[in-house]
Design an enzyme around this catalytic site. Structure first.
Site, PDB file in Angstrom:
ATOM      1  N   PHE A 155     -13.770   2.762   4.645  1.00 19.57           N
ATOM      2  CA  PHE A 155     -12.816   2.002   3.850  1.00 19.57           C
ATOM      3  C   PHE A 155     -12.414   2.839   2.650  1.00 19.57           C
ATOM      4  O   PHE A 155     -13.267   3.331   1.911  1.00 19.57           O
ATOM      5  CB  PHE A 155     -13.408   0.663   3.412  1.00 19.57           C
ATOM      6  CG  PHE A 155     -12.344  -0.320   3.033  1.00 19.57           C
ATOM      7  CD1 PHE A 155     -11.626  -1.004   4.010  1.00 19.57           C
ATOM      8  CD2 PHE A 155     -12.023  -0.532   1.700  1.00 19.57           C
ATOM      9  CE1 PHE A 155     -10.606  -1.885   3.663  1.00 19.57           C
ATOM     10  CE2 PHE A 155     -11.005  -1.428   1.344  1.00 19.57           C
ATOM     11  CZ  PHE A 155     -10.306  -2.100   2.330  1.00 19.57           C
TER      12      PHE A 155
ATOM     13  N   GLY B  73       0.769  -1.248   0.000  1.00 21.85           N
ATOM     14  CA  GLY B  73       0.000   0.000   0.000  1.00 21.85           C
ATOM     15  C   GLY B  73       0.795   1.289   0.000  1.00 21.85           C
ATOM     16  O   GLY B  73       0.286   2.332  -0.400  1.00 21.85           O
TER      17      GLY B  73
ATOM     18  N   GLU C 159       4.153   3.967   5.993  1.00 24.73           N
ATOM     19  CA  GLU C 159       2.968   3.101   5.971  1.00 24.73           C
ATOM     20  C   GLU C 159       1.816   3.830   5.281  1.00 24.73           C
ATOM     21  O   GLU C 159       1.753   5.063   5.314  1.00 24.73           O
ATOM     22  CB  GLU C 159       2.628   2.719   7.429  1.00 24.73           C
ATOM     23  CG  GLU C 159       1.334   1.989   7.665  1.00 24.73           C
ATOM     24  CD  GLU C 159       1.210   0.623   6.995  1.00 24.73           C
ATOM     25  OE1 GLU C 159       1.511   0.529   5.793  1.00 24.73           O
ATOM     26  OE2 GLU C 159       0.792  -0.334   7.664  1.00 24.73           O
ATOM     27  N   ASP C 160       0.921   3.079   4.672  1.00 23.19           N
ATOM     28  CA  ASP C 160      -0.228   3.724   4.022  1.00 23.19           C
ATOM     29  C   ASP C 160      -1.286   4.154   5.042  1.00 23.19           C
ATOM     30  O   ASP C 160      -1.664   5.305   5.110  1.00 23.19           O
ATOM     31  CB  ASP C 160      -0.830   2.829   2.917  1.00 23.19           C
ATOM     32  CG  ASP C 160      -1.245   1.443   3.407  1.00 23.19           C
ATOM     33  OD1 ASP C 160      -0.970   1.088   4.572  1.00 23.19           O
ATOM     34  OD2 ASP C 160      -1.851   0.702   2.608  1.00 23.19           O
TER      35      ASP C 160
ATOM     36  N   ASP D 263      -4.619   1.522  11.097  1.00 22.85           N
ATOM     37  CA  ASP D 263      -6.028   1.227  11.344  1.00 22.85           C
ATOM     38  C   ASP D 263      -6.145   0.668  12.775  1.00 22.85           C
ATOM     39  O   ASP D 263      -6.105   1.438  13.728  1.00 22.85           O
ATOM     40  CB  ASP D 263      -6.472   0.238  10.254  1.00 22.85           C
ATOM     41  CG  ASP D 263      -7.959  -0.053  10.249  1.00 22.85           C
ATOM     42  OD1 ASP D 263      -8.745   0.894  10.397  1.00 22.85           O
ATOM     43  OD2 ASP D 263      -8.337  -1.223  10.080  1.00 22.85           O
TER      44      ASP D 263
ATOM     45  N   ARG E 159      -5.534   0.650  -6.785  1.00 22.82           N
ATOM     46  CA  ARG E 159      -4.291   1.257  -6.282  1.00 22.82           C
ATOM     47  C   ARG E 159      -3.837   2.412  -7.172  1.00 22.82           C
ATOM     48  O   ARG E 159      -3.098   3.287  -6.748  1.00 22.82           O
ATOM     49  CB  ARG E 159      -3.156   0.213  -6.267  1.00 22.82           C
ATOM     50  CG  ARG E 159      -3.331  -0.902  -5.245  1.00 22.82           C
ATOM     51  CD  ARG E 159      -2.038  -1.701  -5.156  1.00 22.82           C
ATOM     52  NE  ARG E 159      -2.214  -2.981  -4.490  1.00 22.82           N
ATOM     53  CZ  ARG E 159      -2.155  -3.162  -3.170  1.00 22.82           C
ATOM     54  NH1 ARG E 159      -1.926  -2.142  -2.369  1.00 22.82           N
ATOM     55  NH2 ARG E 159      -2.309  -4.363  -2.654  1.00 22.82           N
TER      56      ARG E 159
HETATM   57  P1  IMP Z   1      -3.946  -2.501  10.923  1.00 21.51           P
HETATM   58  O1  IMP Z   1      -3.016  -3.622  11.247  1.00 21.51           O
HETATM   59  O2  IMP Z   1      -5.364  -2.811  11.299  1.00 21.51           O
HETATM   60  O3  IMP Z   1      -3.506  -1.165  11.466  1.00 21.51           O
HETATM   61  O4  IMP Z   1      -4.033  -2.429   9.365  1.00 21.51           O
HETATM   62  C1  IMP Z   1      -3.171  -1.717   8.618  1.00 21.51           C
HETATM   63  C2  IMP Z   1      -3.231  -2.152   7.178  1.00 21.51           C
HETATM   64  O5  IMP Z   1      -4.561  -2.518   6.771  1.00 21.51           O
HETATM   65  C3  IMP Z   1      -2.889  -0.975   6.311  1.00 21.51           C
HETATM   66  O6  IMP Z   1      -1.506  -0.953   6.078  1.00 21.51           O
HETATM   67  C4  IMP Z   1      -3.648  -1.242   5.053  1.00 21.51           C
HETATM   68  O7  IMP Z   1      -2.864  -2.051   4.197  1.00 21.51           O
HETATM   69  C5  IMP Z   1      -4.860  -2.017   5.490  1.00 21.51           C
HETATM   70  N1  IMP Z   1      -6.019  -1.117   5.584  1.00 21.51           N
HETATM   71  C6  IMP Z   1      -6.508  -0.503   6.688  1.00 21.51           C
HETATM   72  N2  IMP Z   1      -7.555   0.281   6.386  1.00 21.51           N
HETATM   73  C7  IMP Z   1      -7.724   0.178   5.047  1.00 21.51           C
HETATM   74  C8  IMP Z   1      -8.636   0.812   4.108  1.00 21.51           C
HETATM   75  O8  IMP Z   1      -9.512   1.627   4.453  1.00 21.51           O
HETATM   76  N3  IMP Z   1      -8.467   0.453   2.805  1.00 21.51           N
HETATM   77  C9  IMP Z   1      -7.519  -0.432   2.385  1.00 21.51           C
HETATM   78  N4  IMP Z   1      -6.645  -1.006   3.215  1.00 21.51           N
HETATM   79  C10 IMP Z   1      -6.740  -0.712   4.532  1.00 21.51           C
HETATM   80 MG    MG Z   2      -0.486  -1.907   4.538  1.00 23.43          MG
END
Ligand code: IMP
Ligand code: MG
Length: 179
Positions: free
Chosen positions: A154, A46, A101-102, A105, A167
């Site tokens: 999302f 991402g 990081e993208d 979450d 993407r």
């Molecule tokens: P976490 O481990 O829950 O913090 O997730 C982080 C990863 O989940 C990010 O690096 C994204 O790749 C993916 N992610 C979280 N939210 C979204 C979203 O809204 N769209 C697409 N990918 C997401």
């Molecule tokens: Mg990611």
């Protein structure tokens, strides 16, 4: 796979992203000015568009490396279990490291990656995230620099996917499920 129809509404324009990336790069530059050993680590997949724009705004000697952690699969929910699918190519011991990081979450991915990298003894370990969804956080972790805080929606575009699609959108859009 996506099991229904969806539409994408623009949330953050390409122009706003570019302006924010420039501002982030200035702050990161001030933090790391003088370093001769900054390693910029992109979390695949991402962050690939963001890291490309960010490093081109950074007037510092940088190396670029990538790390891939498992994430959502094709679902829109975090698996909460993080595995390393592709490790760094280079050593980071004694080096200044900026993780890019993208989206942060739940925080599981970033927390896991930071624990892993910290154990390798970098001189400094900082994080720049394009997007943050603070209302979703389950693990206490935060980026040193954040592009935009967004609500619990999302999103796709600017490198970020839904089931590997979208993407290549130049803006960040919210996914609206319609069917
Ligand atoms: P976490 O481990 O829950 O913090 O997730 C982080 C990863 O989940 C990010 O690096 C994204 O790749 C993916 N992610 C979280 N939210 C979204 C979203 O809204 N769209 C697409 N990918 C997401
Ligand atoms: Mg990611």
């Amino acid at each position: 796979m996506p099991d229904g129809a969806y539409l994408i509404d623009e949330m953050i324009s390409a122009k706003s992203i570019a302006a924010r990336v420039e501002a982030l790069a200035r702050e990161i530059h001030d933090c790391f000015a003088g370093t001769d050993k900054l390693v910029v680590v992109g979390l695949l997949r991402g962050s690939f568009v963001f890291i490309a724009d960010l490093v081109r705004e950074l007037d510092l000697p940088v190396e670029v490396d990538f790390l891939e952690a498992s994430s959502y699969g094709d679902s829109i929910e975090s698996s909460r279990e993080v595995r390393i699918l592709k490790d760094l190519r280079g050593e980071i011991e004694g080096r200044d490291v900026l993780v890019v990081e993208d989206i942060v979450d739940t925080g599981f991915t970033l927390a896991h990656v930071l624990t892993l990298l910290r154990a390798r003894g970098p001189a400094r370990l900082k994080v720049c995230a394009l997007l943050d969804k603070p209302s979703r956080r389950e693990v206490d972790v935060r980026a040193d620099w954040t592009g935009f805080e967004i609500p619990d929606e999302f999103v796709v575009g600017y490198g970020i996917d839904y089931a590997q699609r979208n993407r290549n959108l130049p803006f960040i859009g919210r996914v609206r499920f319609t069917g």
